[in-house]
Write a protein that holds these residues in place. Structure first.
Motif, short mmCIF file in Angstrom:
data_model
loop_
_atom_site.label_atom_id
_atom_site.label_comp_id
_atom_site.label_asym_id
_atom_site.label_seq_id
_atom_site.Cartn_x
_atom_site.Cartn_y
_atom_site.Cartn_z
N ARG A 379 -8.96 -33.46 56.39
CA ARG A 379 -9.34 -34.67 57.12
C ARG A 379 -8.17 -35.63 57.23
O ARG A 379 -8.08 -36.41 58.17
N ILE A 380 -7.26 -35.59 56.25
CA ILE A 380 -6.07 -36.44 56.37
C ILE A 380 -5.21 -35.92 57.52
O ILE A 380 -4.69 -36.68 58.33
N VAL A 381 -5.09 -34.58 57.61
CA VAL A 381 -4.32 -33.99 58.73
C VAL A 381 -4.93 -34.44 60.05
O VAL A 381 -4.22 -34.85 60.99
N LYS A 382 -6.25 -34.43 60.13
CA LYS A 382 -6.90 -34.84 61.39
C LYS A 382 -6.65 -36.31 61.66
O LYS A 382 -6.35 -36.70 62.80
N ALA A 383 -6.74 -37.15 60.63
CA ALA A 383 -6.51 -38.60 60.82
C ALA A 383 -5.09 -38.83 61.34
O ALA A 383 -4.88 -39.60 62.29
N LEU A 384 -4.11 -38.16 60.75
CA LEU A 384 -2.71 -38.34 61.19
C LEU A 384 -2.56 -37.80 62.63
O LEU A 384 -1.88 -38.41 63.45
N SER A 385 -3.22 -36.69 62.90
CA SER A 385 -3.13 -36.09 64.24
C SER A 385 -3.72 -37.00 65.31
O SER A 385 -3.38 -36.90 66.48
N LEU A 386 -4.66 -37.84 64.90
CA LEU A 386 -5.30 -38.75 65.87
C LEU A 386 -4.54 -40.06 65.97
O LEU A 386 -4.96 -40.97 66.68
N GLY A 387 -3.46 -40.20 65.21
CA GLY A 387 -2.60 -41.38 65.37
C GLY A 387 -2.53 -42.32 64.18
O GLY A 387 -1.86 -43.35 64.24
N ALA A 388 -3.20 -41.99 63.06
CA ALA A 388 -3.16 -42.90 61.91
C ALA A 388 -1.81 -42.83 61.20
O ALA A 388 -1.17 -41.77 61.17
N GLY A 389 -1.38 -43.97 60.63
CA GLY A 389 -0.16 -44.00 59.84
C GLY A 389 -0.42 -43.48 58.43
O GLY A 389 0.47 -42.95 57.77
#
Ligand code: XMP
Length: 521
Positions: A379-389
């Protein structure tokens, strides 16, 4: 691509992490070549894109120290009196690996009997004796097992049996751990007091602590008698990813505040304690109270980083960015302990929230923190992939040794710790009702629950597991850095697919009678 999924005018659905899957890309690098450097706020860079939530069962100084050492950052919660929260911040800023900065001291008038009681409640054996029994006072001596074990009369005062300061080996403040260790080695002592020129006690270095720290990561490689070699100590001290101030090398720390007028005094106290960023803790960040707070902080403390939120729409985000926010916290009602969406009918599915807010914030150079709903490295990978820092995590880190609170055992023998929402009635009674605009309300309406989570061991083992998992994910996608990942997102090269309910079932463990899940080795 993400814009096809989220930008479709015909689809009015909100998507969450589980609805999406990242399609694999091309790999032409090793997993060790993946760098996780990212941004917490405009001016704070992280080597590990993980932030611990400002919750009273997640982040106080121990967690903030551990998170910063591992390259992330911790946000100290605000359910504390101002002075206590400022002290927690100061503990992080003063932290120096290997140095005990607040050793338990005793006065010379204490009897051996009293010392025996103290020893059994604290579990350690050596104590510095200072003039008034407090840290920072003049060092008069040290009492260790060697001084106390063979004294018959337990009414004897420590002043009569301690090793007096004149006979002690000490070091002057400012020495580093390698020097301290060399002195411990030469003197064959177990404890080394660190003093000022005028003899005031400022820290203590314990040989057992050094051994513990050093032995652990290298246990199979280093025989015990080499455990204190200075290269090992260096490894231990130079946490290579630590989030530090570039000049004074202090660990970085953030702290949460509310939006009440009284919170301005809190900000002043936190700044005086050395805080690097404040996080304005509110479930719905687009309020006039928060706008005013952001503007007030930016005009009074322009160097202090301000993380505003929470927001889930571009419109909310735009307002806070215009007020001067240095980062935005994204997520509403999707945390593991949240009931906001149930109680208030307001919020947004998290993948949609992160993607949309990040898209706008990127335009202004404002990083965003994907807050809540993170239950795995994927889920961290997904968050970063969606633009999160970075990802802000509560439940994921709850239950680690560094969180506040004691472990206890369930009826079936599981080792547990408490984890509760800041909108649970228990937490709101301690002050977090402001987060939910409930301060003046006659009835406190819960927007969170209180529960338990299982022991996860230390952050120093858990974060390396998470970061390694994230690196594998980025490698599969074909991105060697967070920057590259997000450029791929912008350019439409990062491909996502929506998953049907059946696809989601297929993507989890299925078809087994029973299984055991061991997360890492
Ligand atoms: P996770 O899923 O990581 O979520 O446990 C942590 C985040 O949830 C938010 N939070 C709450 N939201 N009611 C809510 O609606 C609550 O009681 C509550 N407590 C925390 C917060 O953003 C946190 O970082």
């Amino acid at each position: 691509s993400a814009s096809d999924i989220f930008g479709s005018k015909t689809s009015m659905s909100g998507y969450t992490y589980d609805d999406l899957i990242c399609l694999p890309g091309h790999i032409n690098f090793g997993v060790h070549d993946v760098a996780l450097g990212s941004r917490f706020s405009k001016k704070i860079a992280l080597r590990t894109p993980i932030v611990s939530s400002p919750m009273d069962t997640v982040t106080e100084s121990n967690m903030a120290i551990a998170m910063a050492l591992e390259g992330g950052i911790g946000v100290i919660h605000t359910n504390l009196p101002v002075e206590t929260q400022a002290m927690e911040v100061a503990r992080v800023k003063k932290f120096k690996a290997g140095f005990i900065l607040e050793p338990r001291c005793v006065p010379p008038t204490m009897t051996l009997e009293e010392l025996d009681n103290l020893k059994s409640s604290l579990g350690f054996t050596g104590f510095p004796v200072t003039e008034n029994g407090q840290m920072g006072a003049k060092l008069l001596g040290l009492v260790t097992k060697r001084d106390t074990d063979f004294v018959q009369d337990r009414k004897t005062r420590l002043s009569q049996i301690m090793t007096p300061a004149a006979d002690l080996v000490t070091k002057l403040e400012g020495c580093d751990l390698i020097e301290a260790n060399e002195t411990l080695q030469k003197s064959k002592k177990g404890k080394l007091p660190i003093v000022t020129k005028s003899g005031l006690l400022v820290a203590l270095v314990a040989r057992t602590d050094i051994k513990k720290n050093v032995d652990f990561p290298n246990a199979t490689k280093h025989p015990v008698n080499k455990a204190c070699e200075s290269t090992d100590i260096k490894k231990n001290v130079d946490f290579p990813n630590a989030t530090k101030h570039p000049v004074n090398k202090e660990l970085l720390v953030a702290a949460a505040i509310g939006t009440r007028p009284a919170d301005r005094d809190r900000v002043k106290a936190l700044v005086a304690a050395g805080v690097d960023a404040v996080v304005i803790d509110s479930s719905q960040g687009d309020s006039v109270f928060q706008h005013e707070m952001v503007k007030w902080i930016k005009s009074n403390f322009p160097d202090l980083q301000v993380v505003a939120g929470n927001v889930v729409t571009k419109r909310q985000a735009q307002h806070l960015i215009e007020c001067g926010a240095d980062a935005l916290r994204v997520g509403m009602g999707i945390g593991s302990i949240c009931t906001t969406q149930e109680v208030c009918a307001c919020g947004r599915a998290q993948a949609s929230a992160v993607y949309n807010v990040a898209k706008l914030a990127r335009h202004y150079g404002v990083p965003i923190l994907a807050d809540g709903g993170i239950s795995s490295p994927g889920r961290i990978v997904k968050a970063l992939s969606l633009g999160a820092g970075a990802a802000m995590c509560g439940s994921l880190l709850a239950g680690t040794a560094e969180t506040p609170g004691e472990y206890f055992y369930s009826d079936d023998g599981k080792r547990l710790k408490r984890y509760r929402g800041m909108g649970s009635i228990d937490a709101m009674k301690k002050g977090s009702d402001d987060r939910y605009f409930g301060t003046a309300a006659a009835i406190k309406v819960a927007q969170g629950v209180s529960g338990t989570v299982q022991d996860k061991g230390s952050i120093h083992k858990y974060i390396p597991y998470l970061t390694q998992g994230i690196k594998h994910g980025m490698q599969d996608i074909g991105a060697q850095s967070v920057d590259q990942l997000q450029s791929m997102l912008q350019e439409g090269q990062l491909r996502f697919e929506l998953r049907s309910a059946a696809a989601q079932r297929e993507g989890g463990v299925h078809g087994l009678h029973s299984f055991e899940r061991k997360l890492f080795d």
